[in-house]
Design a protein around this motif. Structure first.
Motif, PDB file in Angstrom:
ATOM      1  N   ILE A 196      36.935  29.677  27.243  1.00 40.39           N
ATOM      2  CA  ILE A 196      37.320  30.354  28.579  1.00 40.39           C
ATOM      3  C   ILE A 196      35.027  30.589  29.445  1.00 40.39           C
ATOM      4  O   ILE A 196      35.672  30.430  30.135  1.00 40.39           O
ATOM      5  N   LEU A 201      44.868  30.963  26.860  1.00 42.08           N
ATOM      6  CA  LEU A 201      44.684  31.256  27.868  1.00 42.08           C
ATOM      7  C   LEU A 201      45.142  32.762  28.815  1.00 42.08           C
ATOM      8  O   LEU A 201      45.094  33.379  29.746  1.00 42.08           O
ATOM      9  N   ASN A 202      46.341  32.267  28.766  1.00 38.30           N
ATOM     10  CA  ASN A 202      47.610  33.588  29.143  1.00 38.30           C
ATOM     11  C   ASN A 202      48.102  34.636  28.597  1.00 38.30           C
ATOM     12  O   ASN A 202      48.338  35.386  28.912  1.00 38.30           O
ATOM     13  N   HIS A 203      47.878  34.821  27.176  1.00 33.90           N
ATOM     14  CA  HIS A 203      48.102  36.497  26.302  1.00 33.90           C
ATOM     15  C   HIS A 203      47.018  36.398  25.410  1.00 33.90           C
ATOM     16  O   HIS A 203      46.642  37.436  25.503  1.00 33.90           O
ATOM     17  N   GLN A 204      46.601  35.869  24.253  1.00 35.01           N
ATOM     18  CA  GLN A 204      45.519  35.811  23.903  1.00 35.01           C
ATOM     19  C   GLN A 204      44.854  34.761  24.474  1.00 35.01           C
ATOM     20  O   GLN A 204      44.705  33.937  24.808  1.00 35.01           O
ATOM     21  N   LEU A 205      43.169  35.472  24.511  1.00 39.47           N
ATOM     22  CA  LEU A 205      42.033  34.782  25.106  1.00 39.47           C
ATOM     23  C   LEU A 205      41.242  34.178  24.351  1.00 39.47           C
ATOM     24  O   LEU A 205      40.785  35.195  23.610  1.00 39.47           O
ATOM     25  N   ILE A 251      42.185  36.706  35.922  1.00 36.53           N
ATOM     26  CA  ILE A 251      40.538  37.775  35.891  1.00 36.53           C
ATOM     27  C   ILE A 251      40.213  36.936  34.852  1.00 36.53           C
ATOM     28  O   ILE A 251      38.614  37.520  35.073  1.00 36.53           O
ATOM     29  N   ALA A 252      40.134  37.065  33.298  1.00 36.22           N
ATOM     30  CA  ALA A 252      39.574  36.275  32.545  1.00 36.22           C
ATOM     31  C   ALA A 252      38.616  35.145  33.087  1.00 36.22           C
ATOM     32  O   ALA A 252      37.646  34.821  32.719  1.00 36.22           O
ATOM     33  N   ALA A 287      48.217  38.661  36.429  1.00 36.96           N
ATOM     34  CA  ALA A 287      46.509  38.835  35.537  1.00 36.96           C
ATOM     35  C   ALA A 287      45.735  38.272  34.983  1.00 36.96           C
ATOM     36  O   ALA A 287      45.106  38.271  34.688  1.00 36.96           O
ATOM     37  N   SER A 288      46.550  36.329  34.549  1.00 35.02           N
ATOM     38  CA  SER A 288      46.225  35.799  34.071  1.00 35.02           C
ATOM     39  C   SER A 288      44.615  34.930  34.843  1.00 35.02           C
ATOM     40  O   SER A 288      44.255  33.838  33.858  1.00 35.02           O
ATOM     41  N   THR A 294      37.422  33.559  24.025  1.00 33.68           N
ATOM     42  CA  THR A 294      36.333  33.925  25.142  1.00 33.68           C
ATOM     43  C   THR A 294      35.484  33.166  25.311  1.00 33.68           C
ATOM     44  O   THR A 294      34.681  32.747  26.758  1.00 33.68           O
ATOM     45  N   VAL A 295      35.222  32.286  24.343  1.00 38.82           N
ATOM     46  CA  VAL A 295      34.430  30.868  24.136  1.00 38.82           C
ATOM     47  C   VAL A 295      34.572  29.811  24.850  1.00 38.82           C
ATOM     48  O   VAL A 295      33.929  29.748  25.815  1.00 38.82           O
ATOM     49  N   ASP A 342      49.894  30.102  25.644  1.00 35.99           N
ATOM     50  CA  ASP A 342      49.286  31.595  25.053  1.00 35.99           C
ATOM     51  C   ASP A 342      48.144  31.987  23.808  1.00 35.99           C
ATOM     52  O   ASP A 342      47.670  32.955  23.979  1.00 35.99           O
ATOM     53  N   SER A 343      47.624  31.294  23.791  1.00 38.78           N
ATOM     54  CA  SER A 343      46.945  31.342  22.184  1.00 38.78           C
ATOM     55  C   SER A 343      45.463  31.111  22.648  1.00 38.78           C
ATOM     56  O   SER A 343      44.840  32.234  22.326  1.00 38.78           O
ATOM     57  N   LYS A 391      51.526  42.763  28.308  1.00 36.70           N
ATOM     58  CA  LYS A 391      52.428  42.416  28.677  1.00 36.70           C
ATOM     59  C   LYS A 391      53.414  43.335  29.295  1.00 36.70           C
ATOM     60  O   LYS A 391      53.986  44.612  28.401  1.00 36.70           O
ATOM     61  N   LYS A 421      53.424  26.778  27.753  1.00 29.85           N
ATOM     62  CA  LYS A 421      52.865  27.732  27.424  1.00 29.85           C
ATOM     63  C   LYS A 421      51.470  27.540  26.868  1.00 29.85           C
ATOM     64  O   LYS A 421      51.298  26.849  25.887  1.00 29.85           O
ATOM     65  N   TYR A 454      31.863  36.901  20.988  1.00 27.90           N
ATOM     66  CA  TYR A 454      33.139  36.426  21.469  1.00 27.90           C
ATOM     67  C   TYR A 454      34.251  36.133  20.541  1.00 27.90           C
ATOM     68  O   TYR A 454      35.010  35.501  20.481  1.00 27.90           O
ATOM     69  N   TYR A 513      49.489  37.155  17.633  1.00 25.96           N
ATOM     70  CA  TYR A 513      48.566  36.754  17.821  1.00 25.96           C
ATOM     71  C   TYR A 513      47.693  37.845  17.312  1.00 25.96           C
ATOM     72  O   TYR A 513      46.822  38.697  18.057  1.00 25.96           O
ATOM     73  N   ILE A 564      41.679  44.048  31.531  1.00 26.40           N
ATOM     74  CA  ILE A 564      41.184  42.525  30.957  1.00 26.40           C
ATOM     75  C   ILE A 564      40.019  41.170  31.253  1.00 26.40           C
ATOM     76  O   ILE A 564      39.174  41.856  30.125  1.00 26.40           O
ATOM     77  N   PHE A 593      37.038  41.206  28.789  1.00 25.33           N
ATOM     78  CA  PHE A 593      36.923  40.027  28.172  1.00 25.33           C
ATOM     79  C   PHE A 593      34.700  40.198  28.021  1.00 25.33           C
ATOM     80  O   PHE A 593      34.114  39.772  27.543  1.00 25.33           O
ATOM     81  N   VAL A 625      41.179  38.078  22.572  1.00 32.15           N
ATOM     82  CA  VAL A 625      40.989  39.389  23.613  1.00 32.15           C
ATOM     83  C   VAL A 625      42.622  38.837  23.306  1.00 32.15           C
ATOM     84  O   VAL A 625      42.986  37.557  23.837  1.00 32.15           O
ATOM     85  N   VAL A 626      43.473  40.433  23.068  1.00 31.80           N
ATOM     86  CA  VAL A 626      44.457  40.228  23.105  1.00 31.80           C
ATOM     87  C   VAL A 626      45.282  40.925  24.129  1.00 31.80           C
ATOM     88  O   VAL A 626      44.848  41.894  24.328  1.00 31.80           O
ATOM     89  N   PHE A 627      45.692  40.126  25.764  1.00 34.01           N
ATOM     90  CA  PHE A 627      46.373  41.823  26.511  1.00 34.01           C
ATOM     91  C   PHE A 627      47.845  41.683  26.457  1.00 34.01           C
ATOM     92  O   PHE A 627      48.974  40.576  26.599  1.00 34.01           O
TER      93      PHE A 627
END
Lengths: 192, 192
Positions: B35, B26-30, B62-63, B59-60, B32-33, B23-24, A81, B21, A74, A114, A62, A66, A77-79
């Motif tokens: 964040i 913060l928690n799966h796709q990030l 970290i970014a 994990a979430s 980055t702008v 996920d779009s 699981k 959720k 920018y 995603y 991650i 990032f 990112v998709v992580f």
């Protein structure tokens, strides 16, 4: 990438079972200066590939992803699981890989929301060894119909055959530090 | 943080079991702008606290922590590991927390090598609900003798009592979006 190799030599610890621990800067504590430089290097290598999204796997991928995304304007990112699919919903792509360090099989999952066929994906991970995790990420990206711009590994254990597997799938691979061999007695020897 | 609240309203999904959720972004796709802006906001709140290190949990977290570290002169980030302590070695601080979303107890672990009494720690996480994970991070930081500059949560479910627990431990808490209540029928109501 010389500053990365130097850091691996200085702080990496070789443990029984062919394990290389780089917990002081990549896998537990994060040196955010070095990881930003890693991002810059991945961008230098893939900057002409029209990357629209980075795909990685929790947890150590991650931070690297990032950092890299910042150089790709920018991009998201998709992580993926690992494991039990808690809370992720049913509408997922999944692929199975074997873990040599932990033993057994595990699933990796990405929500169908995603990834799309319009995405040009850069796949990143901290380590490439046997290629199992990266192969699973390629599988997922292909299920989604994405174009794969390439794969990037921060550290490759080049003697474990992962590169041949990834390139055998027709995917470009770039590794920033390639270990030719390593042992407690003789230390770490890089491919240069 | 208004752009965060707006995004939660637009893309957050409320699921049975009081789950939000996101996920779009913060928690799966990030995103980055977004964040990066979250990192800037944590820096604005804690910039006078002489933070030397950020502590989070995989994990979430970290970014968000990586993004925040860039504003604190690229200070190191340490992410606690969950569960079975694979590969982390014996020389760890650990603390136990209860998971309401997954059920059961789990351990979180941090190597003793990466926290010291000279550190001034900012503890960050994506969610604050009952406060279990953040309380465990505070416990670990205190075992290591660190000074705790404060805790930051991206999203707080303010009706679940976590803030009272953290502040009851004598630690400053800042949350960027505080949910007063939420339901599928009535949507999300923020504390402002």
């Amino acid at each position: 990438m010389r500053i990365l190799e130097d850091r691996i030599v200085k702080e990496g610890r070789i443990l029984p079972g062919d394990v290389l621990k780089v917990d002081s800067f990549l896998n537990h504590q994060l040196d955010t200066v070095l990881i930003s430089e890693i991002g810059r290097e991945f961008h230098r290598l893939f900057k002409d590939c029209d990357v629209t999204k980075i795909l990685t796997i929790e947890a150590s991928g991650i931070a690297v992803s990032f950092a890299t995304s910042q150089f790709f304007n920018y991009c998201p990112v998709v992580f993926a699981k690992k494991g039990g699919a808690r809370n992720i919903g049913d509408d997922v792509y999944h692929s199975t890989c074997h873990s040599y360090t932990r033993g057994g099989e595990y699933n990796i999952l990405v929500s169908r929301n995603y990834l799309s066929k319009d995405d040009r994906i850069l796949i990143l991970d901290d380590f490439l060894a046997s290629g199992e995790a990266m192969k699973a990420l390629i599988d997922i990206a292909r299920q989604a119909g994405c174009t794969i711009a390439g794969c990037g590994a921060v550290i490759e254990k080049a003697y474990q055959g992962g590169a041949e597997i990834i390139e055998g799938l027709g995917v470009r691979l770039e590794s920033l530090a390639r270990i030719r061999k390593m042992s407690v007695e003789e230390g770490i020897d890089f491919c240069r």
